[in-house]
Design a protein around this motif. Sequence first.
Motif, PDB file in Angstrom:
ATOM      1  N   LEU A   1       0.864  -1.327  -0.151  1.00  0.00           N
ATOM      2  CA  LEU A   1      -0.133  -0.005   0.009  1.00  0.00           C
ATOM      3  C   LEU A   1       0.894   1.226  -0.039  1.00  0.00           C
ATOM      4  N   VAL A   2       1.894   1.244   0.784  1.00  0.00           N
ATOM      5  CA  VAL A   2       2.620   2.393   1.085  1.00  0.00           C
ATOM      6  C   VAL A   2       3.599   2.623  -0.126  1.00  0.00           C
ATOM      7  N   GLY A   3       4.072   1.506  -0.799  1.00  0.00           N
ATOM      8  CA  GLY A   3       4.906   1.720  -1.964  1.00  0.00           C
ATOM      9  C   GLY A   3       6.343   1.905  -1.702  1.00  0.00           C
ATOM     10  N   CYS A   4       6.770   1.704  -0.259  1.00  0.00           N
ATOM     11  CA  CYS A   4       7.940   1.784  -0.079  1.00  0.00           C
ATOM     12  C   CYS A   4       8.484   0.990   1.069  1.00  0.00           C
ATOM     13  N   GLU A   5       9.597   0.916   1.540  1.00  0.00           N
ATOM     14  CA  GLU A   5      10.182   0.142   2.429  1.00  0.00           C
ATOM     15  C   GLU A   5      10.202   0.655   4.056  1.00  0.00           C
ATOM     16  N   VAL A   6       9.945  -0.455   4.915  1.00  0.00           N
ATOM     17  CA  VAL A   6       9.988  -0.057   6.458  1.00  0.00           C
ATOM     18  C   VAL A   6      11.419   0.137   6.644  1.00  0.00           C
ATOM     19  N   VAL A   7      11.863   1.273   7.214  1.00  0.00           N
ATOM     20  CA  VAL A   7      13.416   1.468   7.388  1.00  0.00           C
ATOM     21  C   VAL A   7      13.550   1.075   8.924  1.00  0.00           C
ATOM     22  N   SER A   8      13.044   1.396   9.927  1.00  0.00           N
ATOM     23  CA  SER A   8      13.255   1.009  11.537  1.00  0.00           C
ATOM     24  C   SER A   8      11.967   0.888  12.068  1.00  0.00           C
ATOM     25  N   VAL A   9      12.068   0.266  13.215  1.00  0.00           N
ATOM     26  CA  VAL A   9      10.832   0.139  14.128  1.00  0.00           C
ATOM     27  C   VAL A   9      11.223   0.122  15.618  1.00  0.00           C
TER      28      VAL A   9
END
Length: 359
Positions: free
Chosen positions: A206-214
């Motif tokens: 959906l967001v069309g990009c990666e998750v960088v940190s959590v």
Amino acid sequence: MATKPPQIAILGAGTFVKNQYLPRLSEISHLLLLKAIWSRTQESATAAVEIAQKHFPGVECKYGDNGLDDIIQDPSITAVAVVLAGQNQVDISLRMLKAGKHVLQEKPAASCTSELETALSNYNFISADAPGQLIWSVAENYRFEPALLECKKLIADIGKMMSVQVIVEGSMNSSNPYFSSSWRRNFTGGFILDMGVHFIAGLRMLVGCEVVSVSAMTSHVDLTLPPPDNISSVFHLENGSSGVFAMVVSSRSPKTLWRVVGMNGTVQVERGFQGQHGYLVSSYGADGQSKSSFFPFSGVSEELKAFLSDVSENTLKKGSQFVAENRLSFVEGARDVAVLEAMLESGVKQGELVHVKKF
């Protein structure tokens, strides 16, 4: 030039094979020939073959080490679906790839990022020696759900992204057919990893990009479930926005929701029931107007069709100009696992910021 439908084998004969694979494959039986079903035990393989015979009369029953060797050595079987315990899938998939067979492996892609790295390096090694391109796909039906694809289109109109919410309240209790599954209970991350990859796949698409940190907190409340059974995480995206991912493995009020808030509007996908199970997609514009449409589930059928199309296309093009469906790629499955592993690691470290391993 038309090619004959590919001959495939299913490795695994558990609940998901009987309840999903066989019914969905029977609906598209013109696209394949199901040659064999394999399981570790004769009893399990026989039970699945009996169900499959209604639509695939010639299907063979294979079991144990000898049955697996038969499938490996059968040149007429060009592709296999690996639907086994999470701990065994990568090893079996690599054995099949080594035998020159295309693989559709059930999610999760692997149990952890170190297994993913080893798997990808072995795959590259096998592929280098293979005469044509070998397909290793991970079955992630959420990337094929029409509702999520529609929502992705609508997100283009809501302007700059401000916030994302993913809320999952599962129903993993004793009435669920997967509740007593022993492999999920012996899996690091338990049901959070096994179920969670779906919702991360939906989020990333959906967001069309990666998750960088959590940064996450985890807890273990329901002792009938393996730990942890609750996770609350803040995540940061490559595009600069952030969001929350909250998952409860077993809730009395099941809910699945993705919500993306933009400068010019909001889009939401929520699991629901309107005569059949599916998702309600709602969009809310800057003018206060809202629109909703309902999409029945069809992700499993769509992913199976995409894989079979890839296998046929690969045969036709002999690997030269062939490009596999990216939504099924092993790397996509690896990225889903990497996000959850980072969340689980942060939970162990009491909310410390963890960077997501890149694939």
